[in-house]
Design a protein around this motif. Structure first.
Motif, short mmCIF file in Angstrom:
data_model
loop_
_atom_site.label_atom_id
_atom_site.label_comp_id
_atom_site.label_asym_id
_atom_site.label_seq_id
_atom_site.Cartn_x
_atom_site.Cartn_y
_atom_site.Cartn_z
N MET A 68 0.83 -1.21 0.00
CA MET A 68 0.00 0.00 0.00
C MET A 68 0.87 1.27 0.00
O MET A 68 0.54 2.26 -0.65
N LEU A 69 1.98 1.20 0.75
CA LEU A 69 2.88 2.36 0.80
C LEU A 69 3.54 2.60 -0.54
O LEU A 69 3.55 3.72 -1.06
N LYS A 70 4.09 1.52 -1.11
CA LYS A 70 4.76 1.63 -2.41
C LYS A 70 3.75 2.02 -3.49
O LYS A 70 4.11 2.71 -4.45
N GLY A 71 2.50 1.59 -3.32
CA GLY A 71 1.45 1.93 -4.27
C GLY A 71 0.88 3.33 -4.05
O GLY A 71 -0.15 3.67 -4.62
N LYS A 72 1.55 4.11 -3.20
CA LYS A 72 1.21 5.52 -2.95
C LYS A 72 -0.24 5.72 -2.49
O LYS A 72 -0.91 6.68 -2.90
N MET A 73 -0.73 4.81 -1.63
CA MET A 73 -2.09 4.97 -1.14
C MET A 73 -2.14 5.93 0.06
O MET A 73 -3.22 6.26 0.54
N THR A 74 -0.98 6.34 0.57
CA THR A 74 -0.96 7.23 1.74
C THR A 74 -1.54 8.60 1.43
O THR A 74 -2.21 9.19 2.27
N SER A 75 -1.28 9.10 0.20
CA SER A 75 -1.74 10.46 -0.10
C SER A 75 -3.26 10.54 -0.08
O SER A 75 -3.84 11.52 0.40
N PHE B 157 -6.58 5.93 10.04
CA PHE B 157 -6.83 5.22 8.76
C PHE B 157 -5.65 4.33 8.39
O PHE B 157 -5.81 3.23 7.89
N PHE B 158 -4.46 4.86 8.64
CA PHE B 158 -3.25 4.15 8.29
C PHE B 158 -3.10 2.87 9.13
O PHE B 158 -2.51 1.88 8.67
N ALA B 159 -3.64 2.93 10.36
CA ALA B 159 -3.59 1.76 11.25
C ALA B 159 -4.19 0.54 10.58
O ALA B 159 -3.77 -0.59 10.80
N GLY B 160 -5.19 0.80 9.74
CA GLY B 160 -5.88 -0.30 9.05
C GLY B 160 -5.05 -0.98 7.99
O GLY B 160 -5.43 -2.04 7.49
N ILE B 161 -3.91 -0.38 7.62
CA ILE B 161 -3.11 -1.05 6.60
C ILE B 161 -1.72 -1.50 7.08
O ILE B 161 -1.13 -2.37 6.48
N ILE C 4 -2.63 -9.99 -0.73
CA ILE C 4 -3.06 -10.23 -2.12
C ILE C 4 -4.03 -9.13 -2.56
O ILE C 4 -3.94 -8.60 -3.68
N TYR C 5 -4.93 -8.74 -1.64
CA TYR C 5 -5.88 -7.66 -1.93
C TYR C 5 -5.12 -6.36 -2.26
O TYR C 5 -5.41 -5.69 -3.26
N ALA C 6 -4.12 -6.05 -1.41
CA ALA C 6 -3.32 -4.83 -1.63
C ALA C 6 -2.63 -4.88 -3.00
O ALA C 6 -2.57 -3.88 -3.72
N LEU C 7 -2.13 -6.07 -3.33
CA LEU C 7 -1.43 -6.25 -4.60
C LEU C 7 -2.38 -6.00 -5.78
O LEU C 7 -2.03 -5.28 -6.73
N VAL C 8 -3.58 -6.57 -5.68
CA VAL C 8 -4.56 -6.42 -6.76
C VAL C 8 -4.97 -4.95 -6.90
O VAL C 8 -5.00 -4.39 -8.01
N ILE C 9 -5.23 -4.29 -5.76
CA ILE C 9 -5.65 -2.87 -5.79
C ILE C 9 -4.56 -2.01 -6.45
O ILE C 9 -4.82 -1.22 -7.35
N CYS C 10 -3.32 -2.18 -5.97
CA CYS C 10 -2.25 -1.29 -6.44
C CYS C 10 -1.76 -1.62 -7.87
O CYS C 10 -1.29 -0.75 -8.58
#
Lengths: 432, 157
Positions: A68-75, A102-106, A247-253
């Motif tokens: 999620m971090l590498k996929g820039k979901m933080t912004s 929110f970040f706690a969830g990832i 796997i979910y994070a991978l699919v999303i990003c």
């Protein structure tokens, strides 16, 4: 004699800067030599400490966070937090705290929270007139929310160490305490911001921007729900939930937002292993220490000390809070859980404390130690990320720690806050 | 020496990354299999073995980057030169610790050599060997770090 040798070795090596995992390992080696026990116990208990399927959840949750971090979901998350709370006095401070929720969830880890959010939000807060030390203090204080709100690596390790507690129930039990910590920190941030005349966001966002941010954030915020409901409904175990989350994070990003490339994956996997290995070496050596303390009769010693002082549950809980805070100050989080978790959980059972309630009190208390000297890793990471002096940071973080102490007392004496949600959800979804 | 560390570095990275990817695939497959054709018996065991190997190797890598958590506050007050000497001493102690673990692991691994795991049917020595292997790497890394610390100590004399 063995205990004395162990304690002296531990303190001397700790002060001389040896990595804590090796400090524990070396102290155990000295204790084994002094007591004349076989050295086979070293690798034996190190192996036992990490040979668990439950622990596979740790690298998998870290992996989900890294993706999620590498996929820039933080912004998206920080924008979403800004939309919600940025218009109050001390807006960026509130945004920082809400983003931690929110970040706690990832991520489920305080250090990941400090590094990822701090590198973005501390410079932004400094640009808007906050002192760098204050911005860093808000970041590290709110980072403890990460391991309280699910998924939580701390609760996974606690459940593994103590046994007999459902990880799913602990995850859900952490939701209200995590939100309470966030609320308490926001109150303090508001008070300080009023006194120092810190900013608040004056411009309004367009509905188009709000809609786009919400759509991007919801993809991330679904992940903790997937984990909690999956585990509580019995669809998968906590470990499987962690793999599903990654796997979910991978699919999303990779497929939805397309912010992650296949070429990024080796780096993400390697970074995950490095982060998790720091915890694992600590778990391995702490397992040896736990064995040595047990053979030296330390658990019985602590139990009889409590019995001698009080038979009242509430006095016991107060004493427990004080002792755990002191342990959190001198010992790192994971060794403290492995070494003292089983001891105190057994004693607490004798006093009639609910195991899930106790698990939350135990972990939240120790988490406060992340931001207290001398072993507070949160302080060191924060000082490095925020580029501030440790002394300044300690001064600025103090009022926030006081607020967190207040929350600890509330969750200690109002068990309803931790036990209701897991019980209701378990009843609703089936057995965990 | 430099060339050896470069090869070791690349091999370690590859093994560690493969272990992490393997865990994700094995556990993910288990979830899918349970919902469709029924659960397998081996993914749990495989994922634990991959985790132990991957993370113990990564622990050596992190030591090489001086990334394990420790308190450097007091050492920093002694100044850079004395600090380097203390660091070298600490890494010497890590070598002693690693040697003790390797010594103990010899007996531990020997005792489980002929036993096999329940699902995969591989020797129980395989997961157990991860700890002494990482200790060998701890020793190599510590020698390198002592070398660097002593070179710094000498240069600042």
């Amino acid at each position: 004699m063995t205990l004395l040798a162990l304690c002296i070795t531990f303190l001397v090596l700790l002060m001389l800067g040896m990595p804590i995992a090796f400090v524990i390992g070396m102290s155990c080696l000295v204790a084994l030599v002094v007591s004349g026990e076989s050295l086979i116990l070293l690798p034996h208990f190190m192996f036992i400490g990490i040979d668990s399927f439950v622990l596979v959840a740790v690298p998998m949750f870290v992996l989900a966070g890294e993706i999620m971090l590498k996929g820039k979901m933080t912004s998206a998350l920080t924008d979403f937090a800004d939309i919600l709370v940025g218009r109050f006095r001390g807006g960026m401070g509130h945004t920082n705290i809400a983003a931690s929720v929110f970040f706690a969830g990832i991520t489920g880890s305080a250090s990941a929270d400090t590094t990822a959010l701090g590198s973005v939000l501390i410079p932004t807060m400094a640009e808007r007139g906050y002192s760098r030390a204050y911005a860093t203090a808000v970041t590290i204080a709110s980072s403890v929310i990460g391991p309280i709100i699910p998924p939580s690596l701390t609760f996974v390790i606690y459940a593994m160490a103590v046994g007999g507690v459902s990880i799913g129930e602990l995850f859900v039990a952490g939701i209200i305490p995590g939100l309470l910590v966030a609320l308490a920190l926001m109150v303090m941030n508001y008070r300080i911001s009023l006194a120092r005349n810190y900013e608040k966001r004056t411009e309004r966002y367009s509905w188009r921007f709000i809609g786009a941010t919400f759509r991007a954030s919801i993809l991330v915020l679904v992940m903790p729900l997937l984990i909690v409901f999956g585990v509580l409904s019995g669809e998968f175990t906590a470990t499987e939930a962690a793999a599903v989350a990654s796997i979910y994070a991978l699919v999303i990003c990779m497929a939805v937002t397309r912010t992650l490339d296949v070429r990024d994956l080796p780096g993400v996997l390697f970074s995950t292993a490095k982060t998790s290995s720091i915890m694992f070496l600590l778990l391995a050596t702490s397992s040896v220490l736990s064995y040595i303390l047990a053979t030296q009769g330390v658990p019985q010693l602590i139990a009889s000390a409590f019995e001698a002082v009080t038979d009242n549950k509430y006095v016991f809980l107060l004493l427990l809070n004080i002792i755990l805070l002191l342990i959190g100050i001198v010992l790192d989080l994971f060794p403290a859980i492995i070494i003292f978790g089983p001891i105190f959980a057994t004693i607490a059972q004798g006093y009639g404390v609910d195991p899930v309630h106790f698990g939350v009190i135990f972990c939240v208390n120790l988490l406060l130690g992340l931001n207290t000297p001398p072993v507070g890793s949160g302080l060191f990471i924060g000082a490095a990320v925020g580029k501030v002096r440790l002394e300044e940071l300690i001064r600025e973080v103090r009022p926030f720690i006081l607020m967190e102490l207040l929350v600890v007392l509330i969750i200690t004496y109002v068990p309803f806050l931790t036990t209701t949600l897991p019980r209701s959800l378990t009843a609703l979804l089936g057995s965990p | 020496m430099k060339h050896m560390f470069k090869i070791l570095d690349a091999t370690l990275r590859l093994c560690i990354g493969a272990c992490m990817a393997g865990i994700m695939l094995a556990v993910g497959l288990q979830v899918v299999a349970r919902a469709t054709i029924g659960a397998f018996s081996w993914p749990e065991e495989l994922s634990v073995i991959l985790m132990i190997w991957g993370l113990m190797l990564a622990a050596a890598y992190v030591l090489n980057e001086r990334g394990h958590v420790g308190i450097s506050l007091l050492v920093e007050r002694f100044g850079a030169r004395t600090g380097a000497a203390i660091n070298a001493l600490m890494h010497f102690l890590i070598i002693l610790f690693s040697l003790a673990v390797i010594y103990g692991a010899y007996f531990k691994v020997s005792s489980v050599w002929s036993l096999t795991t329940g699902a995969l049917g591989v020797s129980r020595a395989i997961p157990n060997l991860a700890i002494p292997t990482s200790c060998v790497l701890f020793i190599l890394v510590s020698i390198r770090l002592i070398w660097i610390d002593l070179a710094y100590w000498r240069a600042k004399r």
